[in-house]
Motif scaffolding. Sequence first.
Motif, mmCIF file in Angstrom:
data_model
loop_
_atom_site.group_PDB
_atom_site.id
_atom_site.type_symbol
_atom_site.label_atom_id
_atom_site.label_comp_id
_atom_site.label_asym_id
_atom_site.label_seq_id
_atom_site.Cartn_x
_atom_site.Cartn_y
_atom_site.Cartn_z
ATOM 1 N N TRP A 1 -3.411 -4.115 9.392
ATOM 2 C CA TRP A 1 -1.204 -3.531 8.899
ATOM 3 C C TRP A 1 -2.186 -2.824 8.029
ATOM 4 N N TRP A 2 -2.398 -2.959 7.038
ATOM 5 C CA TRP A 2 -2.167 -2.375 6.102
ATOM 6 C C TRP A 2 -3.447 -0.599 6.865
ATOM 7 N N ARG A 3 -4.246 -1.200 6.870
ATOM 8 C CA ARG A 3 -5.152 0.354 7.533
ATOM 9 C C ARG A 3 -4.055 1.617 8.192
ATOM 10 N N ASN A 4 -3.632 1.193 9.221
ATOM 11 C CA ASN A 4 -2.946 1.775 10.148
ATOM 12 C C ASN A 4 -1.613 2.029 9.492
ATOM 13 N N GLY B 1 0.568 -1.428 -0.286
ATOM 14 C CA GLY B 1 -0.218 0.172 -0.242
ATOM 15 C C GLY B 1 0.814 1.595 0.063
ATOM 16 N N GLY B 2 1.694 1.200 -0.760
ATOM 17 C CA GLY B 2 3.099 2.767 -0.795
ATOM 18 C C GLY B 2 2.344 3.561 -1.234
ATOM 19 N N HIS B 3 3.150 4.765 -1.179
ATOM 20 C CA HIS B 3 2.411 5.820 -2.015
ATOM 21 C C HIS B 3 2.954 5.954 -3.408
ATOM 22 N N PRO B 4 2.386 6.501 -4.570
ATOM 23 C CA PRO B 4 3.441 6.733 -5.634
ATOM 24 C C PRO B 4 4.988 7.012 -5.123
ATOM 25 N N LEU B 5 5.294 7.915 -4.707
ATOM 26 C CA LEU B 5 6.564 7.900 -4.171
ATOM 27 C C LEU B 5 7.634 7.239 -3.343
ATOM 28 N N SER B 6 6.616 6.313 -2.590
ATOM 29 C CA SER B 6 7.598 5.221 -2.010
ATOM 30 C C SER B 6 7.963 3.914 -3.108
ATOM 31 N N ILE B 7 6.968 4.303 -4.043
ATOM 32 C CA ILE B 7 6.770 2.937 -5.148
ATOM 33 C C ILE B 7 8.232 3.191 -6.227
ATOM 34 N N LEU B 8 7.971 4.813 -6.519
ATOM 35 C CA LEU B 8 9.073 5.032 -7.311
ATOM 36 C C LEU B 8 10.741 4.890 -6.568
ATOM 37 N N GLY B 9 10.797 5.414 -5.081
ATOM 38 C CA GLY B 9 12.037 4.530 -4.013
ATOM 39 C C GLY B 9 11.764 3.359 -4.119
#
Length: 417
Positions: A380-383, A324-332
Motif C-alpha cells: 500500500w505504501w509502495r504503489n 510516505g507523502g511528498h514534501p509538498l504534500s506534507i507542507l500542504g
Amino acid sequence: MIDLLHAGADIEAGSPPVDALTGQPILEVERDGVRYTILGTAHVSQASVDAVRALLAQRDFDAVAVELCEPRYQAMRDPDALAKLDLFRVIKEGKVGLVAANLALAGYQRRLSEQLGVEPGAEMRAAIDEGIARALPVWRIDRDVAITLKRAAAAVGFWERMLMMSGLFTSLFVSEKVEEEDIERLKEGDLLESTFSEFARQREPLYRALIAERDAYMAAALRQEASTGTRPNAVLVVIGAGHLAGLAKQLESATEAPAELRSRLKELPPGTNWGTWITVIVAALVIGGFIYGFSQSPELGFNVVLKWVLTTGVLGAVGCAIAGGHPLSILGAFLASPLTPLHPALSSGMVSAMIEAWKRKPVVQDFAHLRDDVTTLGGWWRNRVSRVLLNFFLTNLGTMLGVYIGGWAMIKTLLGS
C-alpha cells in the motif's frame, strides 16, 4: 419450491458428468410462468465453478442471472478497469473510502486465490462467460455495493460503524496466509457478507441491510427482468449459498411491484446533521478562543493561535509523512490542517492527497500492479495509487488528533491567563 440437492438424475446422456451437480445446493422456483433454477455457490470453490458449467451444458436456459451489481460486473469484464481510475475525481467526489474498501477486499481475494488456487467469484465469471458463449442475456441482479455499504452504515451507531468499517481493513494488518476458519465462512456466502458475518448476526439492522434486503432486491430484479421483453421460460440464477433460502422465499412470496421494491431498497437514508453541528461547534469554540485571547492581550491571542496552528499543522503533516507523502504534500497538510475544522468543505487529507497525486502521478505500472500490491501492507505504501489513498486517510487522522490536542492546549492557555 423444489429441493434439488441431489440434482442431475434427469440429465441426458453425452453431457458433462452428473457428479458435478451431486450435493450442490440447488432450488427450483416457479413464478409467473418462469422456472428459476437457483444455484447456491461457494465463492472460493472449484466445485461451484463446475456446477455452473454443468447446469448450462446440460439444461436449456433462456437467461443467466448473477449476484453482481453493474459496477462489479464491469470490473469483472474489464480487467484493466483500474487503469482508468481517475484519482483526482475520486478525491474530489469523496469516494476515497469506497475505492480503498474495494481495494482492501481485492487484496483479500487475491490472497485467497493464491492459497486455494481458485479466484473468488470464479463461478460468477464462469456463468457470465458460458452465458455469453450461448448468446444468453446475463442479468446483473444485485444492488450496487456502494448503496449496500451506505445503508449498512446508516443502520448502526457511530462506534458500531467504526467497528464495521474496520472489518474491511483488517486484512491489511494480518499475515498473508488466510486463516482456515475465514475460508470456511467464505464458503457459506459472498465476500461482503462474510467480512461482516459475526458482527451482522448480532445486529438485526445490519443483517437486514447486508443480507435480507439484498435477498428481496435480487428477487425483485429477477421478476422485473423476466417481465421485460420476451418472457423467458427458464432462468439460471447463480448466487452465494448464504442467499439461497432467502432469495427463494422472496421470489415465491413477494407481492410488491418489483420496480417499486427495487427503487425503495436503493434509497439512501437521510443524512444526519450531527457532523455539521460538531464542525460548527468546534469552529465556534476555536474562533471564540482566538477572540477572547486577543481581547485579553495581543500576546495571549498570538500564543493561542500559534499553539493551535502548530499542533494541528504538525500532526496533520506527521500523518501525511507516515503515509510516505511528498514534501509538498506534507507542507500542504501542515497549511490545511489548522483550517480544516473551521471550514466544513475543506479537508486536509483532500489537499495533501491532491498534491500527492499531482507531484507523484501514478504511472501505468502502478495501476497494473495495484491488485498485487494491495495484498500486503507494504504494498500500500509502495504503489503510488494506494499511497495517495493512505495519504488522504492518515492526514485526516493526524488532523483530527491535532484538533483534540490543540483544542485542549488552547483551553489550558486561556485558563492559565
